[in-house]
Design a protein around this motif. Structure first.
Motif, PDB file in Angstrom:
ATOM      1  N   ALA A 174       1.712 -13.860 -40.269  1.00 58.97           N
ATOM      2  CA  ALA A 174       0.885 -14.983 -40.725  1.00 58.97           C
ATOM      3  C   ALA A 174       1.639 -16.301 -40.747  1.00 58.97           C
ATOM      4  O   ALA A 174       1.055 -17.364 -40.514  1.00 58.97           O
ATOM      5  CB  ALA A 174       0.320 -14.667 -42.111  1.00 58.97           C
ATOM      6  N   ASP A 175       2.956 -16.261 -41.006  1.00 59.48           N
ATOM      7  CA  ASP A 175       3.712 -17.503 -41.148  1.00 59.48           C
ATOM      8  C   ASP A 175       4.555 -17.817 -39.902  1.00 59.48           C
ATOM      9  O   ASP A 175       5.458 -18.653 -39.960  1.00 59.48           O
ATOM     10  CB  ASP A 175       4.601 -17.456 -42.392  1.00 59.48           C
ATOM     11  N   ALA A 176       4.248 -17.185 -38.781  1.00 61.82           N
ATOM     12  CA  ALA A 176       5.003 -17.481 -37.548  1.00 61.82           C
ATOM     13  C   ALA A 176       4.707 -18.907 -37.082  1.00 61.82           C
ATOM     14  O   ALA A 176       3.580 -19.391 -37.210  1.00 61.82           O
ATOM     15  CB  ALA A 176       4.619 -16.484 -36.455  1.00 61.82           C
ATOM     16  N   HIS A 177       5.719 -19.545 -36.535  1.00 56.96           N
ATOM     17  CA  HIS A 177       5.542 -20.860 -35.904  1.00 56.96           C
ATOM     18  C   HIS A 177       5.187 -20.615 -34.444  1.00 56.96           C
ATOM     19  O   HIS A 177       5.973 -20.019 -33.700  1.00 56.96           O
ATOM     20  CB  HIS A 177       6.825 -21.681 -36.011  1.00 56.96           C
ATOM     21  N   LEU A 178       4.001 -21.062 -34.048  1.00 61.55           N
ATOM     22  CA  LEU A 178       3.468 -20.718 -32.724  1.00 61.55           C
ATOM     23  C   LEU A 178       3.437 -21.940 -31.820  1.00 61.55           C
ATOM     24  O   LEU A 178       2.971 -23.010 -32.217  1.00 61.55           O
ATOM     25  CB  LEU A 178       2.062 -20.128 -32.874  1.00 61.55           C
ATOM     26  N   PHE A 179       3.930 -21.750 -30.598  1.00 61.14           N
ATOM     27  CA  PHE A 179       4.002 -22.839 -29.626  1.00 61.14           C
ATOM     28  C   PHE A 179       3.303 -22.427 -28.337  1.00 61.14           C
ATOM     29  O   PHE A 179       3.581 -21.358 -27.789  1.00 61.14           O
ATOM     30  CB  PHE A 179       5.467 -23.187 -29.339  1.00 61.14           C
ATOM     31  N   HIS A 180       2.429 -23.302 -27.871  1.00 62.63           N
ATOM     32  CA  HIS A 180       1.705 -23.041 -26.616  1.00 62.63           C
ATOM     33  C   HIS A 180       2.311 -23.913 -25.520  1.00 62.63           C
ATOM     34  O   HIS A 180       2.126 -25.127 -25.499  1.00 62.63           O
ATOM     35  CB  HIS A 180       0.219 -23.364 -26.797  1.00 62.63           C
ATOM     36  N   LEU A 181       3.072 -23.263 -24.641  1.00 60.88           N
ATOM     37  CA  LEU A 181       3.745 -23.958 -23.547  1.00 60.88           C
ATOM     38  C   LEU A 181       3.230 -23.380 -22.234  1.00 60.88           C
ATOM     39  O   LEU A 181       3.180 -22.153 -22.073  1.00 60.88           O
ATOM     40  CB  LEU A 181       5.267 -23.776 -23.672  1.00 60.88           C
ATOM     41  N   MET A 182       2.842 -24.246 -21.302  1.00 61.45           N
ATOM     42  CA  MET A 182       2.314 -23.796 -20.014  1.00 61.45           C
ATOM     43  C   MET A 182       3.131 -24.414 -18.889  1.00 61.45           C
ATOM     44  O   MET A 182       3.430 -25.611 -18.905  1.00 61.45           O
ATOM     45  CB  MET A 182       0.852 -24.211 -19.848  1.00 61.45           C
ATOM     46  N   ALA A 183       3.455 -23.595 -17.896  1.00 61.64           N
ATOM     47  CA  ALA A 183       4.217 -24.115 -16.764  1.00 61.64           C
ATOM     48  C   ALA A 183       3.428 -25.198 -16.038  1.00 61.64           C
ATOM     49  O   ALA A 183       4.004 -26.153 -15.516  1.00 61.64           O
ATOM     50  CB  ALA A 183       4.558 -22.972 -15.808  1.00 61.64           C
ATOM     51  N   ASP A 184       2.117 -25.040 -16.004  1.00 54.57           N
ATOM     52  CA  ASP A 184       1.251 -26.012 -15.336  1.00 54.57           C
ATOM     53  C   ASP A 184       0.230 -26.518 -16.354  1.00 54.57           C
ATOM     54  O   ASP A 184      -0.756 -25.832 -16.649  1.00 54.57           O
ATOM     55  CB  ASP A 184       0.553 -25.359 -14.137  1.00 54.57           C
ATOM     56  N   ASN A 185       0.477 -27.717 -16.873  1.00 52.00           N
ATOM     57  CA  ASN A 185      -0.401 -28.223 -17.937  1.00 52.00           C
ATOM     58  C   ASN A 185      -1.818 -28.513 -17.451  1.00 52.00           C
ATOM     59  O   ASN A 185      -2.735 -28.652 -18.280  1.00 52.00           O
ATOM     60  CB  ASN A 185       0.221 -29.469 -18.569  1.00 52.00           C
ATOM     61  N   VAL A 201       2.903 -27.850 -26.617  1.00 51.25           N
ATOM     62  CA  VAL A 201       4.033 -28.618 -26.094  1.00 51.25           C
ATOM     63  C   VAL A 201       3.917 -28.669 -24.568  1.00 51.25           C
ATOM     64  O   VAL A 201       3.505 -27.704 -23.936  1.00 51.25           O
ATOM     65  CB  VAL A 201       5.390 -28.006 -26.507  1.00 51.25           C
ATOM     66  N   ASP A 202       4.266 -29.810 -23.997  1.00 49.96           N
ATOM     67  CA  ASP A 202       4.067 -30.007 -22.554  1.00 49.96           C
ATOM     68  C   ASP A 202       5.197 -29.446 -21.711  1.00 49.96           C
ATOM     69  O   ASP A 202       5.015 -29.203 -20.512  1.00 49.96           O
ATOM     70  CB  ASP A 202       3.917 -31.501 -22.249  1.00 49.96           C
ATOM     71  N   ASN A 203       6.380 -29.292 -22.303  1.00 46.08           N
ATOM     72  CA  ASN A 203       7.537 -28.836 -21.511  1.00 46.08           C
ATOM     73  C   ASN A 203       8.651 -28.449 -22.482  1.00 46.08           C
ATOM     74  O   ASN A 203       8.523 -28.609 -23.702  1.00 46.08           O
ATOM     75  CB  ASN A 203       8.014 -29.949 -20.564  1.00 46.08           C
ATOM     76  N   TRP A 204       9.751 -27.935 -21.920  1.00 39.69           N
ATOM     77  CA  TRP A 204      10.845 -27.464 -22.774  1.00 39.69           C
ATOM     78  C   TRP A 204      11.580 -28.598 -23.476  1.00 39.69           C
ATOM     79  O   TRP A 204      12.126 -28.405 -24.564  1.00 39.69           O
ATOM     80  CB  TRP A 204      11.809 -26.583 -21.976  1.00 39.69           C
ATOM     81  N   ARG A 205      11.613 -29.766 -22.876  1.00 35.96           N
ATOM     82  CA  ARG A 205      12.281 -30.884 -23.558  1.00 35.96           C
ATOM     83  C   ARG A 205      11.541 -31.255 -24.845  1.00 35.96           C
ATOM     84  O   ARG A 205      12.159 -31.643 -25.843  1.00 35.96           O
ATOM     85  CB  ARG A 205      12.390 -32.095 -22.619  1.00 35.96           C
ATOM     86  N   GLU A 206      10.232 -31.142 -24.817  1.00 33.27           N
ATOM     87  CA  GLU A 206       9.460 -31.394 -26.036  1.00 33.27           C
ATOM     88  C   GLU A 206       9.541 -30.191 -26.986  1.00 33.27           C
ATOM     89  O   GLU A 206       9.613 -30.353 -28.209  1.00 33.27           O
ATOM     90  CB  GLU A 206       7.988 -31.663 -25.680  1.00 33.27           C
ATOM     91  N   ALA A 207       9.562 -28.987 -26.418  1.00 31.52           N
ATOM     92  CA  ALA A 207       9.512 -27.786 -27.255  1.00 31.52           C
ATOM     93  C   ALA A 207      10.803 -27.587 -28.048  1.00 31.52           C
ATOM     94  O   ALA A 207      10.756 -27.204 -29.234  1.00 31.52           O
ATOM     95  CB  ALA A 207       9.255 -26.557 -26.380  1.00 31.52           C
TER      96      ALA A 207
END
Ligand SMILES: [Mg+2]
Length: 217
Positions: A174-185, A201-207
């Motif tokens: 329930a308390d996981a920090h979740l990030f949605h990152l896609m190779a092709d936005n 997040v748009d890319n790894w530099r932002e993530a």
């Protein structure tokens, strides 16, 4: 417990680690998938035209125009994963981000693919210098993440391009920090809006800095 007994067995093999936990999907988070896979399909006489965020229903035999069925898609995917070293490069910025985050967090790669492809993927990741532990699962990811976390309640972050996997993680941790990152936005256009508790997040530099902050590294 992970619901997948083989995944649970793989988790048992890991060394105990009580640092913050960062779990990462592989395809389109660490390794390119949605860009090389259509090129692979062309080499096999098939074409992918994404009209929705799924493979089945969007792949046609080039010669006939026939849309191929789930079983054929799965077979082509299996062949692609067997040949992945020839096709799947590292996502831009991923290696650098993991090298930094891995100084203070345990990094585990969790890939949803048949277990029989694990050794090929392991060898490919090693050749790329990505020596982080790799788990395969043929079932939902959430229970595996909960088992990986262990009993001490350490912070958890999870990155995936598939919304269903993020929702599975939420239901198990329930308390996981979740990030949605896609190779092709551009593919975000096929998806519903990201829920408020999932960070897009748009890319790894932002993530990378957002993950570091979430895990208090
Ligand atoms: Mg993926």
């Amino acid at each position: 417990m992970s619901d997948d007994p083989e995944t649970a067995r793989q988790i048992e093999e890991l060394a105990a680690d009580d640092r913050p936990l960062l779990v990462l999907d592989v395809d389109d988070v660490i390794l390119e998938f949605i860009r090389p896979f259509p090129r692979y399909l062309l080499s096999r006489g098939f074409g992918l035209t994404l009209a929705s965020f799924r493979l089945t229903g969007n792949i046609a035999e080039t010669a006939s125009g026939r849309l191929i069925e789930q079983a054929e898609v799965s077979a082509l995917l299996g062949d692609f994963f067997d040949a992945q070293a020839d096709w799947q490069g590292v996502i831009d910025g991923a290696a650098e981000a993991l090298a930094t985050l891995g100084q203070h967090a345990e990094i585990v790669l969790l890939t949803a693919m048949p277990h029989k492809h694990r050794a090929v993927r392991r060898a490919h990741l090693d050749a790329l210098g990505l020596t982080y532990p790799l788990l395969t699962t043929e079932m939902a990811k959430g229970p595996a993440i909960a088992k990986l976390r262990g009993a001490n309640g350490r912070p958890v972050a999870f990155v995936d391009d598939q919304p269903a996997n993020l929702l599975s993680a939420r239901s198990s941790v329930a308390d996981a920090h979740l990030f949605h990152l896609m190779a092709d936005n551009a593919l975000r256009a096929f998806l519903p809006p990201t829920p408020d508790d999932i960070i897009a997040v748009d890319n790894w530099r932002e993530a990378a800095p957002k993950i570091a902050s979430a895990l208090e590294l």
